[in-house]
Each structure stands twice: as C-alpha cells, then as structure tokens.
Design an enzyme around this catalytic site. Sequence first.
Site, PDB file in Angstrom:
ATOM      1  N   GLU A   1     -81.728  -8.940  11.461  1.00 50.26           N
ATOM      2  CA  GLU A   1     -80.628  -8.736  12.414  1.00 50.26           C
ATOM      3  C   GLU A   1     -80.835  -9.653  13.599  1.00 50.26           C
ATOM      4  O   GLU A   1     -81.942  -9.762  14.122  1.00 50.26           O
ATOM      5  CB  GLU A   1     -80.586  -7.300  12.945  1.00 50.26           C
ATOM      6  CG  GLU A   1     -80.110  -6.272  11.971  1.00 50.26           C
ATOM      7  CD  GLU A   1     -79.914  -4.899  12.607  1.00 50.26           C
ATOM      8  OE1 GLU A   1     -79.551  -4.837  13.797  1.00 50.26           O
ATOM      9  OE2 GLU A   1     -80.135  -3.907  11.901  1.00 50.26           O
TER      10      GLU A   1
ATOM     11  N   GLU B   1     -85.182  -0.092  11.667  1.00 48.93           N
ATOM     12  CA  GLU B   1     -85.733   0.034  13.024  1.00 48.93           C
ATOM     13  C   GLU B   1     -86.493   1.350  13.209  1.00 48.93           C
ATOM     14  O   GLU B   1     -86.171   2.165  14.082  1.00 48.93           O
ATOM     15  CB  GLU B   1     -84.611  -0.062  14.062  1.00 48.93           C
ATOM     16  CG  GLU B   1     -83.906  -1.404  14.038  1.00 48.93           C
ATOM     17  CD  GLU B   1     -82.859  -1.592  15.121  1.00 48.93           C
ATOM     18  OE1 GLU B   1     -82.593  -2.737  15.474  1.00 48.93           O
ATOM     19  OE2 GLU B   1     -82.298  -0.593  15.601  1.00 48.93           O
TER      20      GLU B   1
HETATM   21  C1  BG6 Z   1     -79.359  -2.570  15.671  1.00 45.27           C
HETATM   22  C2  BG6 Z   1     -78.913  -1.625  14.578  1.00 45.27           C
HETATM   23  O1  BG6 Z   1     -80.182  -1.917  16.558  1.00 45.27           O
HETATM   24  O2  BG6 Z   1     -78.389  -3.130  16.481  1.00 45.27           O
HETATM   25  C3  BG6 Z   1     -77.496  -1.853  14.085  1.00 45.27           C
HETATM   26  O3  BG6 Z   1     -79.801  -1.679  13.504  1.00 45.27           O
HETATM   27  C4  BG6 Z   1     -76.613  -2.139  15.266  1.00 45.27           C
HETATM   28  O4  BG6 Z   1     -77.099  -0.746  13.340  1.00 45.27           O
HETATM   29  C5  BG6 Z   1     -77.103  -3.390  15.955  1.00 45.27           C
HETATM   30  O5  BG6 Z   1     -75.265  -2.235  14.956  1.00 45.27           O
HETATM   31  C6  BG6 Z   1     -76.238  -3.837  17.107  1.00 45.27           C
HETATM   32  O6  BG6 Z   1     -76.118  -2.789  18.004  1.00 45.27           O
HETATM   33  P1  BG6 Z   1     -74.712  -2.236  18.497  1.00 45.27           P
HETATM   34  O7  BG6 Z   1     -75.043  -1.014  19.229  1.00 45.27           O
HETATM   35  O8  BG6 Z   1     -74.150  -3.313  19.347  1.00 45.27           O
HETATM   36  O9  BG6 Z   1     -73.900  -1.992  17.274  1.00 45.27           O
END
Ligand code: BG6
Length: 467
Positions: A362, A172
């Site tokens: 993701e 990101e």
């Molecule tokens: C993404 C990141 O933005 O979101 C991850 O690359 C992160 O590292 C994921 O875990 C989910 O976000 P969060 O804050 O709920 O863990």
Amino acid sequence: MSTTFPDGFLWGGGTAANQLEGAYDAGGKGPSIQDVMPRGIAAPPTDEPTPDNLKLVGIDHYHRYAEDIALFAEMGFTVYRFSIAWSRIFPNGDEETPNEEGLAFYDRLLDELEKHGIEPLVTISHYETPLHLAKTYNGWVDRRMIGFYERYARTLFERFGSRVKYWLTFNEINSVLHAPLMSGGIWTPKEQLSEADLYQAIHHELVASASATKIAKEINPAIQVGCMILAMPIYPLTPDPADVLKVMQADHGNLAFSDVHVRGAYPGYFLRTLRDKGIELDITDADRETLTNTVDFVSFSYYMSICEAASGGEVGQGNIMGGIKNPKLPASEWGWQIDPVGLRIVLNQFWDRWGKPLFIVENGLGAKDELVEVDGVPTVEDDYRIAYLNDHLVQVREAIADGVELMGYTWWGPIDVVSASTAQMSKRYGFVYVDRNDDGSGTLARYRKKSFGWYRELIASNGATLS
Ligand code: BG6
C-alpha cells in the site's frame, strides 16, 4: 533510459473487500464489523447496518469485478492485491462449514485475473471481522478466535491454494494497538479496554498468523506467506537523546509484530513492556511452538512519517496512529504528511532488520478530485497524484540500488474505494474515478484519470519513465 527495477518486479494495485465490493448481504454473506461502521474509526459503531454507510454498496465491485479487472489489465498490472471478506465465507465466523456461494465469488474473480495474466495477492483478514465474532467473543481478546481463523484460512488454502501463491495473514496487524475494533474486531470501546486484554488479543492474532503459515505449507509448500504492517518512520523532533529514545520505543511498538513474524519469538523489549505494565499473558508451550512458523516475506503499507518527542510537539493527523507534526513536510488535504524519502528509509530499515524480501502493498494519496471533460471524455487531471507516485517510486528505485530486495509494489486503491478511516468516498486514491459521492448519489460509472495513462506507461517501461 535505465531502470533498476528487477525483471519480474510485480506492479499493480491493492484493495480490501469491505471498501469496494458492496453487496453486503448478497450471496449468503453475514454482516461484518464494517457494516456497522458508517463513519470508519471517526465514531463508534451503530447497532445495525444503516443506509448512510457507503460500504454497504461500496463501488459495487461484487457485480462489476470483470469490468474493474479489465481496467487493471489495461494499465498492465502484473499483480492485484485484494482481500477475501471473512463473512462471505463464514457468515457468522464460528460455523463448521463454509458458505459455498461466497467461495464461488472468489473463484470467478480469480478466473478473471487468470484470463488477464494477473498474479493474485490475497489478504485473508483486512479489517472485516464477522460482526458475530466481535459481538459474541469480543474479537481477538478471546482465544477461540484462533480456531475460527484457522478454519477460515484452511478453507481458503484448500480451495484457492493451487491458484494463489502469495498470501497475507492480517492487514496492518500492528494497528490493533490504535484501532482495536477495526483491526482486532474488539467490541469493547477503546477507552474501556484494558491493556491486558489488548495484549492478549495481539498474542492470539500472532499465534493465528503463524498457524496459518503452517497450514498453508502443509497444503501447498509452494505458497508464500507474508505478514503485513503499517509502516511509519518516526523521526526525533529534536536531537535531544530523550527524543531519540522515545523514537526507539515507539518503533518497538510498531515493529514487535514483524519481529515475532520473522524471528518466531517475542523480543526482549516486548517482554519488558509487559513486565513494566504488570501484564502476564496467557502463552502456552504450544503457542510458543506455533510462533516458530515464520513468514516468507514482509509486506507493509506506507503513506507518511511522523515525529516523536519526549514531551511537547503539535499533534498532527495520521494514518490510524498519527503523531507529532514534522515542520519540514507538506501534508495531504487530510493532514497526512507527504514524505517520499521516508519510504527509502523504511525499506532499508526493514531489509537491514529482517533480511526478508519486502513487498510494498500500500502507498497512495487520498485527495479530492474534480471530474472534468477533455475532448468530450470525463476525466480527472490529477497531476498531484502523479507527482506523489513518481516521487515515491524514485525513492523505491534508490532503495533497490541500496541493495534492498523488493518483490513488488501495489498502489492503494487503483480504483476509487470507500475510505477505511473516514468512510468517505471523496477521499479518492484511484487511477480510475468512480461516480459516487459522500451522500451515496452517483451512477457508479468508471472514468480513467490522467494518472491511469501515466501508470500504464510506467509499468510498460518497468519503472524507466520515472523522472
Ligand atoms: C490503510 C488501510 O491503513 O490505509 C486501508 O489498510 C486504507 O484499508 C488505507 O484504505 C488508506 O486509508 P484511508 O483511511 O484513507 O482509506
């Protein structure tokens, strides 16, 4: 049953070292910025690692990786995305030679993946800059970071380049605008950081990323390098052209990074932003030449969409960047607005814009889970997670039918990990439940949730079981 997912489509899940490995000082590892971020991005860092930081133990994947990978294999994963902890390989970040124990850990992990026929997808830097680089150099604000990163990336390609085909340079990368410490290792507090320093840091990261692409190809031309951005479709709050213009400008802020990664030069709108802000970046001719080393594919995270308006609007919660609430959409328990159609929109937008193969690395739902017993076996009846997954993948199927070239899909956190933004354990994404709580208690035992079996069937059918 019919499916539009192509043969060989890669199915799996993704994680980041700092959120699951734990063992924060084992095997010669140095501290990373995450070891002093016990509240994620919700509060300033501490001076030293403190026991309330759940990431110090994580889910102890460092010692349990074989068990965890076996669970991924049981679900039928054909790909697993993980990151390498920079400070396991270079404990301070500016050493000349790497830490062999750190490299050996990832050899063992890759052995395990190979045993199960799972393709690795490696993120070189996922929010875990060595702490020394943050404190001593102010992270990516300093040009010397390019050299440290090049040495680190070269070390990885030389050691693992014959075993790992798919690499991502930075997680990101566009989030540095919003979370300069977590994303850019920048120690200056955000409110004191000048825009000139922030943009210079962005430039250094883009040059380092392009340089890594060049190095990878020199070492093994078969390596495929991708960029990775936080994708968030932005809708105008109203049809007012002023709102639509605001959306275009916000999109530019997010997409400039991949415009450079894919096209090898800064777009005109980015240069205008710098001019308007009165920023003169230090860009050398050698930098410009390096930037021409473009990526093979574009990967991204997708959790939610937001709205923008020229003025007004109720601000909502969001993944790192946030925005104005969309009155049409429901939200997760953490206020992230759920929008499966938005995924089809970004897939088309990115394919139209860059014409490069895409990879969803993701996507997921952070939710509070309740452990129950079914037939004497602990599990979680996470129908909400199954619904989220199903609805998003239906839109992915639509995008593929629209003509988008998509390499694969890795669900975020297929096993519960510590949250990046809040550093909580209770914000769970996994198909596998990990017995660990926000206060650090728990046995660390792993239990299959209902979604575990659902995802296994989905993968086995190559997407045909979607409803
Ligand atoms: C993404 C990141 O933005 O979101 C991850 O690359 C992160 O590292 C994921 O875990 C989910 O976000 P969060 O804050 O709920 O863990």
